[in-house]
Design an enzyme around this catalytic site. Structure first.
Site, PDB file in Angstrom:
ATOM      1  N   GLY A  97      22.586 -63.301  -7.575  1.00  0.00           N
ATOM      2  CA  GLY A  97      21.561 -63.711  -8.796  1.00  0.00           C
ATOM      3  C   GLY A  97      20.844 -65.078  -8.379  1.00  0.00           C
ATOM      4  O   GLY A  97      20.279 -65.189  -7.155  1.00  0.00           O
ATOM      5  N   GLU A 139      11.803 -40.370  23.113  1.00  0.00           N
ATOM      6  CA  GLU A 139      11.052 -39.614  24.472  1.00  0.00           C
ATOM      7  C   GLU A 139      11.825 -38.301  24.814  1.00  0.00           C
ATOM      8  O   GLU A 139      11.345 -37.311  25.306  1.00  0.00           O
ATOM      9  CB  GLU A 139      10.979 -40.642  25.700  1.00  0.00           C
ATOM     10  CG  GLU A 139      10.038 -41.810  25.341  1.00  0.00           C
ATOM     11  CD  GLU A 139      10.928 -43.074  24.630  1.00  0.00           C
ATOM     12  OE1 GLU A 139      11.783 -42.659  24.038  1.00  0.00           O
ATOM     13  OE2 GLU A 139      10.972 -44.111  25.310  1.00  0.00           O
ATOM     14  N   THR A 198      21.719 -67.767  -5.835  1.00  0.00           N
ATOM     15  CA  THR A 198      21.912 -67.118  -4.361  1.00  0.00           C
ATOM     16  C   THR A 198      20.412 -66.969  -3.740  1.00  0.00           C
ATOM     17  O   THR A 198      19.898 -67.299  -2.668  1.00  0.00           O
ATOM     18  CB  THR A 198      22.457 -65.681  -4.262  1.00  0.00           C
ATOM     19  OG1 THR A 198      23.782 -65.849  -4.895  1.00  0.00           O
ATOM     20  CG2 THR A 198      22.614 -65.152  -2.897  1.00  0.00           C
ATOM     21  N   LEU A 199      19.400 -66.215  -4.889  1.00  0.00           N
ATOM     22  CA  LEU A 199      18.112 -66.118  -4.273  1.00  0.00           C
ATOM     23  C   LEU A 199      17.409 -67.581  -3.917  1.00  0.00           C
ATOM     24  O   LEU A 199      16.696 -67.625  -2.919  1.00  0.00           O
ATOM     25  CB  LEU A 199      17.476 -65.347  -5.388  1.00  0.00           C
ATOM     26  CG  LEU A 199      17.653 -63.855  -5.598  1.00  0.00           C
ATOM     27  CD1 LEU A 199      17.254 -63.257  -6.976  1.00  0.00           C
ATOM     28  CD2 LEU A 199      16.850 -63.025  -4.382  1.00  0.00           C
ATOM     29  N   THR A 206      26.454 -62.648 -10.064  1.00  0.00           N
ATOM     30  CA  THR A 206      26.218 -60.823 -10.207  1.00  0.00           C
ATOM     31  C   THR A 206      27.176 -60.176 -10.163  1.00  0.00           C
ATOM     32  O   THR A 206      27.523 -59.274 -10.732  1.00  0.00           O
ATOM     33  CB  THR A 206      25.217 -60.786  -9.082  1.00  0.00           C
ATOM     34  OG1 THR A 206      23.932 -61.793  -9.282  1.00  0.00           O
ATOM     35  CG2 THR A 206      24.568 -59.565  -9.208  1.00  0.00           C
ATOM     36  N   GLU A 241      19.925 -59.435  -3.579  1.00  0.00           N
ATOM     37  CA  GLU A 241      19.854 -58.693  -4.920  1.00  0.00           C
ATOM     38  C   GLU A 241      20.231 -59.692  -5.936  1.00  0.00           C
ATOM     39  O   GLU A 241      20.417 -59.304  -7.102  1.00  0.00           O
ATOM     40  CB  GLU A 241      20.758 -57.361  -5.026  1.00  0.00           C
ATOM     41  CG  GLU A 241      20.027 -56.026  -4.367  1.00  0.00           C
ATOM     42  CD  GLU A 241      20.164 -54.883  -5.076  1.00  0.00           C
ATOM     43  OE1 GLU A 241      20.128 -55.088  -6.311  1.00  0.00           O
ATOM     44  OE2 GLU A 241      20.332 -53.808  -4.412  1.00  0.00           O
ATOM     45  N   ALA A 253      14.764 -58.215 -10.738  1.00  0.00           N
ATOM     46  CA  ALA A 253      13.690 -57.745 -11.839  1.00  0.00           C
ATOM     47  C   ALA A 253      13.519 -58.756 -12.880  1.00  0.00           C
ATOM     48  O   ALA A 253      14.616 -59.419 -13.474  1.00  0.00           O
ATOM     49  CB  ALA A 253      14.528 -56.401 -12.143  1.00  0.00           C
ATOM     50  N   ASP A 280      27.871 -57.926 -13.526  1.00  0.00           N
ATOM     51  CA  ASP A 280      27.432 -56.730 -13.499  1.00  0.00           C
ATOM     52  C   ASP A 280      28.534 -55.525 -12.872  1.00  0.00           C
ATOM     53  O   ASP A 280      28.600 -54.291 -12.751  1.00  0.00           O
ATOM     54  CB  ASP A 280      26.301 -56.567 -12.607  1.00  0.00           C
ATOM     55  CG  ASP A 280      25.001 -57.496 -12.888  1.00  0.00           C
ATOM     56  OD1 ASP A 280      25.222 -57.911 -14.075  1.00  0.00           O
ATOM     57  OD2 ASP A 280      24.083 -57.347 -12.352  1.00  0.00           O
TER      58      ASP A 280
HETATM   59  C1  AOF Z   1      13.176 -46.258  23.634  1.00  0.00           C
HETATM   60  N1  AOF Z   1      13.289 -45.110  22.808  1.00  0.00           N
HETATM   61  O1  AOF Z   1      13.927 -44.183  20.963  1.00  0.00           O
HETATM   62  C2  AOF Z   1      14.594 -46.215  21.236  1.00  0.00           C
HETATM   63  C3  AOF Z   1      14.704 -47.537  22.262  1.00  0.00           C
HETATM   64  O2  AOF Z   1      21.915 -48.328  23.676  1.00  0.00           O
HETATM   65  P1  AOF Z   1      20.671 -47.342  23.851  1.00  0.00           P
HETATM   66  O3  AOF Z   1      20.625 -46.837  25.285  1.00  0.00           O
HETATM   67  O4  AOF Z   1      20.287 -46.523  22.661  1.00  0.00           O
HETATM   68  O5  AOF Z   1      19.487 -48.655  23.955  1.00  0.00           O
HETATM   69  C4  AOF Z   1      19.072 -49.302  22.501  1.00  0.00           C
HETATM   70  C5  AOF Z   1      17.916 -49.967  22.878  1.00  0.00           C
HETATM   71  O6  AOF Z   1      16.764 -49.130  23.382  1.00  0.00           O
HETATM   72  C6  AOF Z   1      17.086 -50.706  21.659  1.00  0.00           C
HETATM   73  O7  AOF Z   1      17.892 -52.059  21.749  1.00  0.00           O
HETATM   74  C7  AOF Z   1      15.763 -50.758  22.087  1.00  0.00           C
HETATM   75  O8  AOF Z   1      15.404 -51.777  22.961  1.00  0.00           O
HETATM   76  C8  AOF Z   1      15.655 -49.402  23.022  1.00  0.00           C
HETATM   77  N2  AOF Z   1      15.421 -48.295  21.814  1.00  0.00           N
HETATM   78  N3  AOF Z   1      14.084 -47.432  23.091  1.00  0.00           N
HETATM   79  O9  AOF Z   1      12.437 -46.212  24.407  1.00  0.00           O
HETATM   80  C9  AOF Z   1      13.923 -45.079  21.670  1.00  0.00           C
HETATM   81  N4  AOF Z   1      15.664 -46.143  20.227  1.00  0.00           N
HETATM   82 ZN    ZN Z   2      14.909 -45.243  25.826  1.00  0.00          ZN
END
Ligand code: AOF
Ligand code: ZN
Length: 340
Positions: A284, A52, A287-288, A197, A282, A156, A201
């Site tokens: 092997g 915002e 684990t999956l 894995t 991922e 895969a 790998d």
């Molecule tokens: C929003 N707009 O773009 C985001 C939100 O530690 P802060 O202040 O960044 O807050 C993180 C929390 O804010 C996050 O866990 C979620 O609940 C909210 N994120 N809220 O209005 C945003 N990123």
């Molecule tokens: Zn916010």
């Protein structure tokens, strides 16, 4: 006026930061005046401006804000976190209308942001493209609601259902699937492999094929068999080793002691405490299968090379315990299962 159109734009903006905002959600925002978008923004990184605020800052003529509608894919926050509450900012500016995609399940917010705005006498419409907005933050919501990371299984397999030939490292995908896998890695917060894995790998588990951050590396090595000179210990990314022998923290290398029983559940409990929101598993096969058997998974991505027949080797895991609600999709040679 088309609410869905503007909300879709919010989502498109939010997705630009996919994988880059942990532990925060992805959020997009547009400001509309007389059917015209006059500002937009998204949350780029934890600790930085919320969507915002970026959208408000992008508007050239702030006089217009009072007569505008603000669209945001996630409920505006109501708390003082790393940044001040967006709901207060919206009230202070006095927007004409607020349109929200979905509510925020974070306990600190959860309906409170919406209420602050409504109590100030501003009209709020919520639930526009709600499902899509929830899916955009499936990792964040699963973490908050199920108290465990979002789990993506990936492997895969050949057309006849093997992970390798004669238990030797075997190329199943091609360079395109490799890029696809690195893309997947950059989206999840962490990536997990088992002892076998790691030993066969010697993977580095980084996203070197594409631009993107490296996920946290998680190794399930109950008996600490993987030698220290293996790539997983090269210090390029934070590494967590689940084992039965020791607990220790050395800069970005963390050893966490767990029991041999209920390995999947034990690891998830610790990963929740470590605030890790999503894990790409991922391999092997062992684990999956631990996660499949306990029905502890949300998505499975299977790269299936129908043209390749290996005839023997390690059998690919089966999603046989899959519940009825699993959704299956297929695109090119990728099978995609959703279990939430
Ligand atoms: C929003 N707009 O773009 C985001 C939100 O530690 P802060 O202040 O960044 O807050 C993180 C929390 O804010 C996050 O866990 C979620 O609940 C909210 N994120 N809220 O209005 C945003 N990123
Ligand atoms: Zn916010």
């Amino acid at each position: 006026m088309d609410h869905e159109f503007y909300m879709q734009r919010c989502l498109d903006l939010a997705y630009k930061a996919l994988g880059k905002t942990y532990p925060n959600p992805i959020v997009g925002c547009v400001i509309v005046h007389n059917c015209e978008i006059i500002g937009e923004g998204f949350h780029e990184k934890a600790g930085e401006n919320h969507a915002e605020i970026n959208a408000i800052k992008s508007v050239r003529n702030p006089e217009l804000l009072k007569e505008s509608t603000i669209y945001v894919s996630l409920e505006p926050c109501s708390h003082f976190g790393k940044t001040p509450p967006c709901a207060n900012k919206i009230v202070e500016i006095g927007f004409k209308k607020v349109v929200i995609g979905c509510l925020d399940s974070n306990k600190a917010v959860n309906g409170k942001g919406k209420k602050i705005i409504e109590d100030a006498g501003i009209e709020v419409i919520s639930g526009i493209l709600e499902q899509k907005c929830k899916i955009a933050n499936k990792r964040f919501f699963t973490f908050q609601e199920k108290k465990r990371p979002f789990i993506v299984l990936k492997w895969a397999e050949s057309g006849d259902g093997f992970l390798d030939q004669n238990r030797q490292p075997t190329q199943i995908g091609n360079y395109l699937t490799k890029q696809f896998v690195h893309q997947l890695r950059s989206q999840e917060e962490a990536i997990l492999v088992g002892t076998k894995t790691a030993l066969t790998d010697d993977p580095s588990l980084t996203t070197r094929e594409i631009e993107g951050r490296n996920p946290i590396r998680i190794l399930l090595d109950l008996d600490l068999k993987v030698p220290e000179n293996f790539k997983i210990f090269n210090g390029e990314a934070k590494t967590i080793v689940f084992n039965t022998k020791k607990n220790s923290v050395l800069k970005d290398l963390i050893f966490v002691k767990i029991n041999r029983e209920n390995v999947a559940e034990e690891m998830l409990k610790h990963l929740y405490e470590l605030q890790i929101q999503s894990v790409l598993i991922e391999g092997g096969a062992f684990t999956l299968q631990q996660f499949i058997n306990n029905n502890l998974w949300d998505e499975a991505i299977i790269i299936k090379n129908e043209n390749l027949r290996l005839e023997n080797g390690t059998k690919a895991p089966t999603l046989s315990s899959k519940p009825e609600k699993v959704l299956k999709m297929r695109q090119n040679f990728v099978e995609f299962y959703q279990n939430f």
